[in-house]
Design an enzyme around this catalytic site. Structure first.
Site, PDB file in Angstrom:
ATOM      1  N   TYR A 134       0.837  -1.216   0.000  1.00  0.00           N
ATOM      2  CA  TYR A 134       0.000   0.000   0.000  1.00  0.00           C
ATOM      3  C   TYR A 134       0.866   1.258   0.000  1.00  0.00           C
ATOM      4  O   TYR A 134       1.625   1.507   0.945  1.00  0.00           O
ATOM      5  CB  TYR A 134      -0.875  -0.014   1.246  1.00  0.00           C
ATOM      6  CG  TYR A 134      -2.038   0.945   1.208  1.00  0.00           C
ATOM      7  CD1 TYR A 134      -3.262   0.541   0.690  1.00  0.00           C
ATOM      8  CD2 TYR A 134      -1.932   2.238   1.704  1.00  0.00           C
ATOM      9  CE1 TYR A 134      -4.349   1.400   0.665  1.00  0.00           C
ATOM     10  CE2 TYR A 134      -3.016   3.106   1.672  1.00  0.00           C
ATOM     11  CZ  TYR A 134      -4.214   2.678   1.159  1.00  0.00           C
ATOM     12  OH  TYR A 134      -5.290   3.541   1.143  1.00  0.00           O
TER      13      TYR A 134
ATOM     14  N   TYR B  53      -5.493   5.553  -7.329  1.00  0.00           N
ATOM     15  CA  TYR B  53      -5.706   5.354  -5.892  1.00  0.00           C
ATOM     16  C   TYR B  53      -7.135   4.876  -5.662  1.00  0.00           C
ATOM     17  O   TYR B  53      -8.045   5.661  -5.462  1.00  0.00           O
ATOM     18  CB  TYR B  53      -5.444   6.654  -5.122  1.00  0.00           C
ATOM     19  CG  TYR B  53      -5.574   6.483  -3.622  1.00  0.00           C
ATOM     20  CD1 TYR B  53      -4.860   5.496  -2.958  1.00  0.00           C
ATOM     21  CD2 TYR B  53      -6.425   7.288  -2.879  1.00  0.00           C
ATOM     22  CE1 TYR B  53      -4.978   5.322  -1.587  1.00  0.00           C
ATOM     23  CE2 TYR B  53      -6.542   7.124  -1.499  1.00  0.00           C
ATOM     24  CZ  TYR B  53      -5.826   6.137  -0.861  1.00  0.00           C
ATOM     25  OH  TYR B  53      -5.946   5.972   0.494  1.00  0.00           O
TER      26      TYR B  53
END
Ligand SMILES: [Zn+2]
Lengths: 385, 150
Positions: A294, A344
């Protein structure tokens, strides 16, 4: 450990395009992404009987069912912690289908966070409540109002102790953008950056985060379909088994605003997850072939690379500088370009890339991929063929 | 450090940010903010076992007591992290604030601002002492200034 037939697998992945203005509702993005994932799996939408997303998503289970036409949902869940929950969804989906709680679980994330509300900017509507936002009470009056500020404040002690420079962070951004540049699905396709570009990009939060240390805000939706391997025999696409998926939530720790407990240079939560995950999956994150970590902000890559055991504490900047996470390195990092380079979608598009790598169908395909590690800080999963 | 924004913000006694947002007060957090408004920097103290807690909470995790008392804090602390939001500008701040994480002598940590300091003089481990800033609605909230020598 369950036997192979009863093991959970990701059998479908789906998404919308990634953009700055989708031009349609979040509900529609959700439905399009989920239907694409079901089509990829070859599963009739009417057969979906479980669904899962995580907080800050605005779409509703009722609407999911109305769009899919599925008859009866037996299991629904919304997990806390925003994007840190992306890999957590695999923990729950795995347990739900392996236990027989439900048979076909869909996981989605679909937002217009760029065109509708600018996720990265101060949001005065946000309230301290059960949407992983109680910390707002202690931050807003002090100008700590955006994810970038919360992240920068929490990474400071790590950066300071290990002498991490802005160039160290820049090398991560350059790597991810290089991967995105050759991924036609990426927002930053054909747009690599240099370390100089990184250094010249404007300050978002001094003294740590330049613009190019931050992922962009994206409109778009991503979905997964998870079922058991016995059912996966009929699916269209090659299943990606979930060999292990674990997460931890530790006392007095917040997620992006993790300020109050212990040594802030250590990502204890990732270390604990690594221990359990290695036991469950039979291999450690470090032994996998691809690392999908991440990357909302570049310092997260350093801290998680250490937390999940790829290298020792304080060593991540050198580990990356030495090329171990390059596309041809020991464990390539996010060949899709990650959240920084591709889009994102709160971590979910890193999971779909992990599945593509296992299928051998990724734009930047790594050779001989047998296992993939997916991480979102508090959670880790190992996928395998 | 580079960038014009880092070099602005000369040391001054004038409130650099008169439009600073008022605190958001929850039922359980309000006693902290009310004390601050009266010029007191306090922690929640458990009436059962005497432990200090921040952020505040209705039940003590050590002894389960619901008896919430107030403990005045020394106001002396150390900067364990600090940043400056530049873009987008922090809402309500005319000057980019120094946002800091301060650990006070009593061991608790607070998200706060360090004022009366030029950004280029900010340091990890810097000693600071409590002061009070005024928000747009006239609330006083705890911030910190560099500790005076000695
Ligand atoms: Zn107590």
């Amino acid at each position: 450990m369950v036997d192979r037939n009863s093991q959970a697998a990701i059998v479908g992945i789906g998404q919308t395009e990634f953009s700055r203005n989708s031009g349609r509702s979040e509900q529609q993005l959700m439905a399009e992404a989920v239907l694409a994932a079901l089509d990829d799996a070859g599963i009739d939408p009417k057969d979906v009987d479980g669904c899962l997303t995580f907080d800050l998503d605005h779409s509703d289970e009722v609407d999911l069912m109305r769009n899919l036409g599925c008859r009866e949902i037996k299991y629904t869940l919304r997990t806390p912690q925003g994007g840190a929950s992306s890999v957590t969804t695999l923990v729950h989906a795995k347990k739900a289908v392996e236990s027989g709680f439900c048979d076909v679980m869909v996981v989605w994330r679909a937002m217009n966070e760029r065109s509708a509300y600018r996720f990265g900017q101060p949001n005065l509507q946000i309230q301290p409540n059960g949407k992983s936002s109680t910390f707002i009470e202690w931050c807003m009056a002090y100008g700590a109002q955006t994810p970038a500020v919360w992240e920068a404040l929490s990474c400071g002690p790590y950066m300071n102790r290990y002498g991490v420079t802005s160039e160290d962070l820049g090398r991560i951004a350059v790597l991810l953008r290089q991967n995105a540049a050759t991924n036609p699905n990426a927002w930053f396709y054909g747009k690599p950056i240099t370390l100089e570009d990184h250094q010249n990009s404007k300050w978002i939060v001094a003294p740590w985060l330049h613009l190019l240390d931050c992922c962009q805000e994206s409109d778009g939706g991503v979905a997964l379909v998870i079922t058991r391997m016995d059912r996966a025999r009929d699916t269209k696409s090659r299943p990606a088994r979930i060999l292990g998926a674990e997460y931890a939530f530790l006392n007095n720790h917040e997620i992006i605003s993790d300020y109050y407990e212990g040594d802030l240079t250590d990502l204890e939560v990732s270390r604990r997850v690594t221990e359990r995950l290695t036991k469950a999956a039979g291999i450690s994150p470090r032994e996998t072939n691809v690392a999908m970590i991440y990357d909302n902000f570049t310092p997260q890559i350093l801290r998680q690379t250490e937390g999940f055991g790829f290298c020792g504490r304080g060593e991540a900047k050198d580990y990356i500088r030495d090329g171990h996470m390059d596309l041809d390195g020991r464990t390539p990092l996010s060949p899709n370009g990650g959240l920084m380079g591709e889009a994102y979608i709160h971590g979910m598009n890193n999971i779909t890339e992990g599945v593509r790598q296992l299928r051998g169908l990724a734009a930047n395909q790594v050779k001989n991929v047998e296992t993939v590690f997916c991480a979102s800080g508090v959670a880790g999963a190992i996928l395998g063929l | 450090m580079t960038g014009a924004a880092m070099k602005e913000g000369a040391v001054s006694d004038v409130n650099p940010n008169p439009n600073r947002p008022d605190p958001i007060m929850t039922v359980d957090g309000a006693p902290f903010w009310r004390a601050a408004n009266e010029g007191r920097f306090v922690a929640q103290k458990c009436g059962g076992c005497g432990r200090l807690w921040h952020p505040p909470r209705p039940i003590c995790p050590e002894c389960r007591s619901k008896d919430r008392q107030e403990q005045p804090l020394s106001g002396r602390g150390t900067v364990i992290s600090w940043v400056m939001p530049i873009h987008p500008p922090a809402f309500g701040f005319d000057q980019p604030p120094v946002v800091a994480l301060v650990e006070v002598e009593e061991g608790l940590r607070f998200v706060t601002n360090v004022e009366n300091v030029a950004p280029q003089d900010m340091r990890f481990g810097m000693k600071v002492e409590v002061a009070f800033a005024t928000t747009r609605g006239g609330h006083k909230i705890p911030v910190f200034h560099p500790a005076k020598e000695g």
